[in-house]
Scaffold this motif. Structure first.
Motif, mmCIF file in Angstrom:
data_model
loop_
_atom_site.group_PDB
_atom_site.id
_atom_site.type_symbol
_atom_site.label_atom_id
_atom_site.label_comp_id
_atom_site.label_asym_id
_atom_site.label_seq_id
_atom_site.Cartn_x
_atom_site.Cartn_y
_atom_site.Cartn_z
ATOM 1 N N LEU A 1 0.826 -1.207 0.000
ATOM 2 C CA LEU A 1 0.000 0.000 0.000
ATOM 3 C C LEU A 1 0.862 1.259 0.000
ATOM 4 C CD1 LEU A 1 -2.968 -0.707 2.443
ATOM 5 C CD2 LEU A 1 -3.095 -0.223 -0.011
ATOM 6 N N ALA A 2 1.893 1.261 0.830
ATOM 7 C CA ALA A 2 2.748 2.438 0.946
ATOM 8 C C ALA A 2 3.475 2.732 -0.365
ATOM 9 C CB ALA A 2 3.748 2.240 2.081
ATOM 10 N N LEU A 3 4.069 1.704 -0.968
ATOM 11 C CA LEU A 3 4.800 1.914 -2.219
ATOM 12 C C LEU A 3 3.872 2.364 -3.339
ATOM 13 C CD1 LEU A 3 7.319 -1.088 -2.220
ATOM 14 C CD2 LEU A 3 7.786 1.316 -1.735
ATOM 15 N N ALA A 4 2.686 1.745 -3.399
ATOM 16 C CA ALA A 4 1.730 2.131 -4.436
ATOM 17 C C ALA A 4 1.280 3.572 -4.240
ATOM 18 C CB ALA A 4 0.526 1.185 -4.414
ATOM 19 N N ALA A 5 1.024 3.952 -2.984
ATOM 20 C CA ALA A 5 0.581 5.316 -2.706
ATOM 21 C C ALA A 5 1.658 6.332 -3.066
ATOM 22 C CB ALA A 5 0.205 5.446 -1.233
ATOM 23 N N VAL B 1 -1.766 -3.115 9.729
ATOM 24 C CA VAL B 1 -1.422 -2.603 8.398
ATOM 25 C C VAL B 1 -1.215 -1.089 8.401
ATOM 26 C CG1 VAL B 1 -2.321 -2.219 6.063
ATOM 27 C CG2 VAL B 1 -2.380 -4.495 7.053
ATOM 28 N N PRO B 2 -2.103 -0.290 9.011
ATOM 29 C CA PRO B 2 -1.886 1.166 9.007
ATOM 30 C C PRO B 2 -0.573 1.574 9.671
ATOM 31 C CG PRO B 2 -4.123 0.653 9.672
ATOM 32 C CD PRO B 2 -3.388 -0.644 9.635
ATOM 33 N N TYR B 3 -0.212 0.886 10.752
ATOM 34 C CA TYR B 3 1.039 1.202 11.451
ATOM 35 C C TYR B 3 2.238 1.026 10.513
ATOM 36 C CZ TYR B 3 5.016 0.248 14.533
ATOM 37 O OH TYR B 3 6.258 0.231 15.116
ATOM 38 N N ILE B 4 2.260 -0.076 9.795
ATOM 39 C CA ILE B 4 3.357 -0.336 8.863
ATOM 40 C C ILE B 4 3.288 0.621 7.675
ATOM 41 C CG2 ILE B 4 4.404 -2.053 7.345
ATOM 42 C CD1 ILE B 4 4.750 -2.740 10.264
ATOM 43 N N ALA B 5 2.091 0.813 7.130
ATOM 44 C CA ALA B 5 1.940 1.616 5.922
ATOM 45 C C ALA B 5 2.350 3.070 6.150
ATOM 46 C CB ALA B 5 0.495 1.551 5.434
ATOM 47 N N ARG B 6 1.997 3.635 7.294
ATOM 48 C CA ARG B 6 2.324 5.039 7.546
ATOM 49 C C ARG B 6 3.834 5.251 7.626
ATOM 50 N NH1 ARG B 6 -1.380 7.436 12.306
ATOM 51 N NH2 ARG B 6 -0.255 9.319 11.679
ATOM 52 N N ILE B 7 4.520 4.358 8.306
ATOM 53 C CA ILE B 7 5.966 4.507 8.459
ATOM 54 C C ILE B 7 6.694 4.274 7.138
ATOM 55 C CG2 ILE B 7 7.996 3.540 9.602
ATOM 56 C CD1 ILE B 7 6.239 3.002 12.030
ATOM 57 N N VAL B 8 6.294 3.219 6.422
ATOM 58 C CA VAL B 8 6.954 2.919 5.149
ATOM 59 C C VAL B 8 6.661 4.019 4.132
ATOM 60 C CG1 VAL B 8 7.086 1.293 3.232
ATOM 61 C CG2 VAL B 8 6.926 0.441 5.573
ATOM 62 N N ARG B 9 5.438 4.529 4.123
ATOM 63 C CA ARG B 9 5.102 5.600 3.184
ATOM 64 C C ARG B 9 5.971 6.828 3.425
ATOM 65 N NH1 ARG B 9 2.211 10.180 3.458
ATOM 66 N NH2 ARG B 9 1.315 10.992 1.502
ATOM 67 N N SER B 10 6.166 7.191 4.683
ATOM 68 C CA SER B 10 6.981 8.360 4.998
ATOM 69 C C SER B 10 8.403 8.205 4.485
ATOM 70 C CB SER B 10 6.985 8.592 6.506
ATOM 71 O OG SER B 10 7.808 9.677 6.853
ATOM 72 N N ALA B 11 8.994 7.032 4.742
ATOM 73 C CA ALA B 11 10.372 6.800 4.287
ATOM 74 C C ALA B 11 10.451 6.692 2.772
ATOM 75 C CB ALA B 11 10.917 5.529 4.944
ATOM 76 N N ALA B 12 9.468 6.018 2.164
ATOM 77 C CA ALA B 12 9.482 5.849 0.712
ATOM 78 C C ALA B 12 9.249 7.173 0.002
ATOM 79 C CB ALA B 12 8.418 4.835 0.300
ATOM 80 N N LEU B 13 8.435 8.051 0.606
ATOM 81 C CA LEU B 13 8.190 9.361 -0.009
ATOM 82 C C LEU B 13 9.470 10.190 -0.045
ATOM 83 C CD1 LEU B 13 5.988 11.171 -1.193
ATOM 84 C CD2 LEU B 13 5.569 12.039 1.112
ATOM 85 N N ARG B 14 10.242 10.110 1.039
ATOM 86 C CA ARG B 14 11.526 10.814 1.062
ATOM 87 C C ARG B 14 12.466 10.245 0.004
ATOM 88 N NH1 ARG B 14 14.691 10.437 6.584
ATOM 89 N NH2 ARG B 14 14.636 8.254 5.942
ATOM 90 N N GLU B 15 12.491 8.919 -0.113
ATOM 91 C CA GLU B 15 13.345 8.275 -1.112
ATOM 92 C C GLU B 15 12.884 8.612 -2.526
ATOM 93 O OE1 GLU B 15 16.768 5.880 -1.603
ATOM 94 O OE2 GLU B 15 15.788 6.477 0.270
ATOM 95 N N ARG B 16 11.571 8.709 -2.698
ATOM 96 C CA ARG B 16 10.985 9.001 -4.022
ATOM 97 C C ARG B 16 11.435 10.349 -4.553
ATOM 98 N NH1 ARG B 16 8.962 10.247 -8.270
ATOM 99 N NH2 ARG B 16 6.898 9.749 -9.081
ATOM 100 N N ASN B 17 11.709 11.283 -3.661
ATOM 101 C CA ASN B 17 12.070 12.638 -4.074
ATOM 102 C C ASN B 17 13.575 12.853 -4.237
ATOM 103 O OD1 ASN B 17 9.361 13.508 -4.076
ATOM 104 N ND2 ASN B 17 9.422 13.864 -1.872
#
Length: 291
Positions: free
Chosen positions: A111-115, A165-181
């Motif tokens: 979910l995090a990577l897709a988002a 799932v939300p606990y994992i998704a929120r943390i991974v999304r934050s880190a992946a968003l930083r990496e994405r940029n």
């Protein structure tokens, strides 16, 4: 060397460095925790060989016996060998949290990577759904699930997996968003690398250390939640050995001046959760220090 190859090599080096940080430099406390967890896992794997007696063999005439040559840790209210039940109970105590962590981590990471990669309305939808589920207590969700589908490990595992799932998704999304940029991601896009390949081949490995750290911490929480459900009779059902269930059934013995069952099971839960949290904290510190 082509520009594409150079960018890919940079991404690979970043992934290689970050995925190895989880096990290097975790400190003495981290290695102590890892050793304790290794012992518990070995105990669970080798439970049939390590159990001195049948953990479900009832002997009412031998109820609440103290430590002896036949029963090193004594017996419970049904005359069953406590050491054998504790060793056998390590299996159910670990398999439930393991399944919760695997399921929730897989779903949350996808979910995090897709988002992060798709962005826009999909990212906003994922954020809203994650926030809504995150606001609902996981243990309460598990209790509702067992009330609807019956007591047992399966319903509890499924409910807690959804709640985590939300606990994992929120943390991974934050880190992946930083990496994405980061610039190397933009360079890969300019070179025409497919988005799925970038997400799985570069972003995911580079946030892998954080995923492992948070999965480790989630394991400790899941162990406590499942033990709590078993304690109140909604998790693992008798006569199956389980640490949480043993604490619950051992409370009657506490009132009769025979606390060994509840005491030993509680001690194992505390030690295991403490080791998991210690290891998870050290892995998180290493990630934050080097990210």
């Amino acid at each position: 060397m082509s520009a594409t190859a150079a960018v890919r090599r940079i991404g690979a080096r970043k992934a290689g460095r970050r995925t190895t940080r989880g096990t290097r430099g975790i400190g003495m406390s981290g290695w102590v925790a890892l050793t304790l967890l290794g012992l518990v896992v070995c105990c669970a794997v080798l439970a049939p060989l390590l159990s001195p007696q049948d953990p479900n063999a009832v002997d009412l005439s031998g109820a609440y016996q103290g430590s002896s040559g036949a029963h090193l840790l004594g017996t419970d209210a049904s005359g069953r060998d406590l050491l054998s039940r504790l060793v056998q109970g390590s299996r159910t105590a670990l398999i439930g949290p393991f399944l919760v962590v695997v399921i929730s981590t897989l779903l949350g990471t996808v979910l995090a990577l897709a988002a992060v990669w798709l962005g826009g309305w999909f990212d906003q939808m994922v954020v809203r759904v994650v926030d809504a589920v995150f606001a609902f207590p996981g243990l309460l969700l598990a209790i509702l699930a067992t009330a609807l589908f019956g007591s047992g490990l399966t319903a509890a595992v499924v409910a807690l997996s959804v709640a985590y799932v939300p606990y994992i998704a929120r943390i991974v999304r934050s880190a992946a968003l930083r990496e994405r940029n980061l610039p190397y991601i933009a360079a890969l896009q300019v070179q025409g690398v497919h988005g799925l390949r970038i997400a799985l081949g570069h972003i995911l490995p580079n946030v892998g250390g954080l995923i492992v750290a948070n999965a480790t911490l989630a394991f400790g929480f899941a162990l406590m939640d499942l033990a709590g459900l078993s304690f109140i009779g909604l998790g693992v059902q008798p006569p199956t050995s389980d640490w949480g269930a043993m604490v619950g059934t051992g409370m009657a013995g506490v009132l009769q001046q025979h606390p060994q069952e509840a005491l030993f099971a509680s001690a194992l839960i505390v030690v295991t959760v403490g080791a998991v949290n210690m290891l998870g904290d050290r892995l998180t510190e290493r990630w934050e220090a080097r990210a």
